[in-house]
Design an enzyme around this catalytic site. Structure first.
Site, mmCIF file in Angstrom:
data_model
loop_
_atom_site.group_PDB
_atom_site.id
_atom_site.type_symbol
_atom_site.label_atom_id
_atom_site.label_comp_id
_atom_site.label_asym_id
_atom_site.label_seq_id
_atom_site.Cartn_x
_atom_site.Cartn_y
_atom_site.Cartn_z
ATOM 1 C CG ASP A 15 -13.059 -9.336 1.566
ATOM 2 O OD1 ASP A 15 -12.916 -8.226 0.807
ATOM 3 O OD2 ASP A 15 -12.340 -9.337 2.947
ATOM 4 C CD GLU A 22 -2.557 -1.312 2.266
ATOM 5 O OE1 GLU A 22 -2.746 -0.622 3.389
ATOM 6 O OE2 GLU A 22 -3.602 -2.346 2.723
ATOM 7 C CG ASN A 32 -0.760 -6.972 -1.277
ATOM 8 O OD1 ASN A 32 -1.454 -7.443 -2.122
ATOM 9 N ND2 ASN A 32 -1.209 -6.835 -0.226
ATOM 10 C CD GLU A 73 -4.807 -7.746 1.530
ATOM 11 O OE1 GLU A 73 -5.755 -7.101 2.219
ATOM 12 O OE2 GLU A 73 -3.533 -7.483 1.688
ATOM 13 C CG HIS A 79 -10.143 -5.793 0.728
ATOM 14 N ND1 HIS A 79 -10.374 -7.161 1.598
ATOM 15 C CD2 HIS A 79 -8.942 -5.511 1.025
ATOM 16 C CE1 HIS A 79 -9.337 -7.331 2.259
ATOM 17 N NE2 HIS A 79 -8.387 -6.628 1.887
HETATM 18 O O1 G3I Z 1 -3.093 -7.797 18.561
HETATM 19 C C1 G3I Z 1 -4.161 -7.068 19.159
HETATM 20 C C2 G3I Z 1 -4.562 -7.868 20.351
HETATM 21 O O2 G3I Z 1 -3.406 -7.696 21.238
HETATM 22 C C3 G3I Z 1 -5.774 -6.964 21.033
HETATM 23 O O3 G3I Z 1 -6.131 -7.571 22.199
HETATM 24 C C4 G3I Z 1 -6.744 -6.751 20.095
HETATM 25 C C5 G3I Z 1 -7.891 -6.008 20.521
HETATM 26 O O4 G3I Z 1 -8.948 -5.576 19.618
HETATM 27 O O5 G3I Z 1 -6.231 -6.235 18.852
HETATM 28 C C6 G3I Z 1 -5.295 -6.846 18.258
HETATM 29 O O6 G3I Z 1 -4.835 -6.369 17.139
HETATM 30 C C7 G3I Z 1 -5.659 -6.297 16.085
HETATM 31 C C8 G3I Z 1 -5.170 -7.185 14.907
HETATM 32 O O7 G3I Z 1 -6.020 -7.065 13.704
HETATM 33 C C9 G3I Z 1 -5.321 -8.409 15.181
HETATM 34 O O8 G3I Z 1 -6.001 -9.022 15.657
HETATM 35 C C10 G3I Z 1 -5.517 -4.723 15.630
HETATM 36 O O9 G3I Z 1 -6.465 -3.937 16.693
HETATM 37 C C11 G3I Z 1 -6.478 -4.498 14.159
HETATM 38 O O10 G3I Z 1 -6.279 -3.335 13.783
HETATM 39 C C12 G3I Z 1 -5.993 -5.611 13.185
HETATM 40 O O11 G3I Z 1 -7.085 -5.704 12.116
HETATM 41 C C13 G3I Z 1 -6.162 -5.960 10.941
HETATM 42 C C14 G3I Z 1 -6.096 -4.858 9.941
HETATM 43 O O12 G3I Z 1 -5.356 -5.579 8.687
HETATM 44 C C15 G3I Z 1 -4.885 -3.939 10.334
HETATM 45 O O13 G3I Z 1 -4.878 -2.912 9.782
HETATM 46 C C16 G3I Z 1 -7.263 -6.786 10.530
HETATM 47 O O14 G3I Z 1 -7.305 -8.232 11.204
HETATM 48 C C17 G3I Z 1 -6.688 -7.658 9.091
HETATM 49 O O15 G3I Z 1 -7.793 -8.258 8.451
HETATM 50 C C18 G3I Z 1 -6.320 -6.384 8.068
HETATM 51 O O16 G3I Z 1 -5.600 -6.701 7.115
HETATM 52 C C19 G3I Z 1 -5.457 -5.914 6.231
HETATM 53 C C20 G3I Z 1 -4.107 -6.176 5.249
HETATM 54 O O17 G3I Z 1 -3.115 -6.726 6.230
HETATM 55 C C21 G3I Z 1 -3.708 -5.224 4.390
HETATM 56 N N1 G3I Z 1 -4.921 -5.011 3.247
HETATM 57 C C22 G3I Z 1 -6.197 -4.543 4.169
HETATM 58 C C23 G3I Z 1 -6.556 -5.616 5.134
HETATM 59 C C24 G3I Z 1 -7.771 -5.437 5.593
HETATM 60 O O18 G3I Z 1 -7.639 -4.095 6.296
#
Ligand code: G3I
Length: 454
Positions: free
Chosen positions: A362, A237, A286, A360, A321
């Site tokens: 969906d 990105e 990506n 990715e 997405h």
């Molecule tokens: O690790 C912490 C954990 O310690 C805490 O308890 C929990 C509380 O909600 O949060 C956890 O971190 C989260 C992490 O996912 C792991 O679960 C973050 O808050 C959350 O922001 C993070 O979201 C991820 C996101 O990327 C981050 O920007 C999504 O799961 C993930 O699907 C998403 O994936 C991205 C790709 O990497 C890049 N392209 C877009 C895609 C969708 O946004």
């Protein structure tokens, strides 16, 4: 257990259909409920909340977590995350694999087999879902991406202290089950630890130190997974929807501190470091919104420049997405979200001799630019047969495109496995989405049939 509720700047942009060229979320209906974590370098500005329009494609990163919430996810529970060798997880260990791993009554037996002669079929997994959804994974997928477990803050939360346990368990599961592994993501503006961009005295890290830190991270991580991870999203990105670089002149959560401190040369340096660490790995750039003409041209120009300099780039990842229909709002990014525009991106990138992977995928039920609220959020009751058929048709048209370009498409990965475990439902608003091929009980949806019947 699936993380409950997350407020994410990037997600808000994505989900709330940001329309400005700076990726700033513009949906008036979103609220600002983000709280930053101490360990993350960037915080997001807005969070998904009741009311926003639903998402186009992704719009950047976050690194923030919300304090609110409590959303639970039916499919994520039960796993102990104790598997070390993987492969036997699934219903047994996870306790939540309520489905059949499911087959339709007739027709192709599984997804990966059906596509075996075309390209691998992947799924993003997390530290629980590779166990709770093991039956589905083993039946239908032959490639895996760690959804978060290989990101910078997951692997190097503290400087020079690498934590590979969670990612190793996922890789081990994949190896045991003869699945390919895509690595995601080495250099991204989001999900970075706070120390990374800091000089330790309250100031910004120097250019030279950041470059050293970046190379050290890439070298350590890529060597660790060498021989197991066949492809890496090296840079994620880095471009904006108008075709310009993502710079430091953006809101927190959207800005790239990499670009701010290192300039655009960080991209070439990252690819070179990854290639040095594993000369056999396929190295990808990506990004999302590849269907926007200006952005696809910007990405093309950037990649062509890298290739002209001899930088080892091997492929482009199209995040994809998508939404059940394009936005009707001409200023919305997802206005451009159609098969023809995606085809242009594939043609453009492959004309450079690069592989293309859908990384990715969906298809959200929500239409960007439309305002939703608690009463119009989809539920299992309002995800009607008609809507399922519409989603299936949207999947069908995109897979027809992917099959048409089977000579350059070397993988298609879904961002999740089944509807009970999707980042699109991780919102404090309680908004649920149903974007994948398998339902809450892990049974195939009409979208599954649309993808396998050809
Ligand atoms: O690790 C912490 C954990 O310690 C805490 O308890 C929990 C509380 O909600 O949060 C956890 O971190 C989260 C992490 O996912 C792991 O679960 C973050 O808050 C959350 O922001 C993070 O979201 C991820 C996101 O990327 C981050 O920007 C999504 O799961 C993930 O699907 C998403 O994936 C991205 C790709 O990497 C890049 N392209 C877009 C895609 C969708 O946004």
């Amino acid at each position: 257990m699936r993380k409950n509720l997350i407020s994410i700047g990037l997600l808000s942009c994505l989900l709330w259909s940001c329309t400005s060229s700076t990726s700033a979320p513009d949906d008036a209906a979103t609220s600002t409920t983000t709280s930053s974590t101490a360990s993350t370098a960037q915080t997001s500005g807005t969070s998904a909340s009741a009311g926003g329009g639903a998402g186009g494609s992704n719009a950047g990163g976050s690194g923030s977590t919300s304090a609110g919430g409590g959303e639970t996810n039916e499919g994520g529970g039960g796993g102990t995350d104790s598997a070390t060798s993987g492969g036997t997880g699934g219903a047994g260990t996870g306790g939540a694999d309520t489905g059949t791993g499911g087959m339709p009554d007739e027709g192709p037996k599984n997804l990966a087999e059906k596509y075996a002669s075309l390209f691998p079929i992947g799924a993003a997994v997390d530290s629980q879902s590779y166990m709770t959804h093991a039956a589905l994974l083993k039946t239908h997928f032959n490639s895996i991406t760690a959804e978060n477990e290989m990101k910078f803050e997951s692997l190097q939360r503290n400087e020079n202290s690498f934590t590979y346990d969670a990612a190793d368990r996922i890789v081990s599961f994949a190896v045991t089950n003869k699945m390919k592994v895509r690595g995601h993501a080495l250099v991204w503006h989001s999900q970075n630890p706070a120390w990374l961009f800091s000089n330790g005295s309250g100031g910004t890290v120097s250019r030279q130190t950041l470059l050293t830190r970046m190379k050290n991270h890439i070298s350590n991580v890529v060597r660790h997974f060498r021989g197991k991870v066949y492809a890496w999203d090296v840079v994620n990105e880095a471009m904006m929807e108008d075709g310009s670089y993502r710079t430091g002149n953006l809101a927190d959560g959207q800005k790239s501190r990499w670009h701010e401190i290192l300039g655009e040369s960080y991209i070439a340096e990252a690819f070179k470091a990854a290639h040095e660490a594993d000369p056999d790995a396929k190295l990808f750039y990506n990004d999302f919104y590849n269907y926007i003409p200006a952005k696809q041209q910007g990405i093309y120009n950037m990649l062509k420049g890298l290739l002209d300099q001899g930088v080892p780039v091997h492929g482009v990842g199209l995040q994809a997405h998508l939404n059940i229909e394009p936005s009707a709002v001409t200023t919305n990014q997802a206005y451009h979200q159609n098969v023809a525009n995606m085809e242009e991106a594939i043609k453009l990138y492959s004309s450079l001799g690069l592989d293309v992977q859908v990384t990715e995928l969906d298809i959200s039920l929500y239409i960007p630019g439309v305002t939703y609220n608690q009463s119009t959020f989809y539920t299992t009751a309002t995800f009607t047969d008609a809507l399922k058929a519409k989603q299936a048709a949207r999947y069908r048209e995109f897979f027809e495109l992917f099959r048409k370009y089977k000579s350059v498409i070397t993988g298609v990965t879904f961002w999740g496995i089944a509807d009970d475990n999707t980042w699109l439902s991780e919102f404090s608003s309680g908004r649920k989405d149903f974007p994948l091929l398998f339902d809450l009980n892990h049974n195939p949806k009409p979208a599954y049939d649309a993808v396998v019947r050809f």
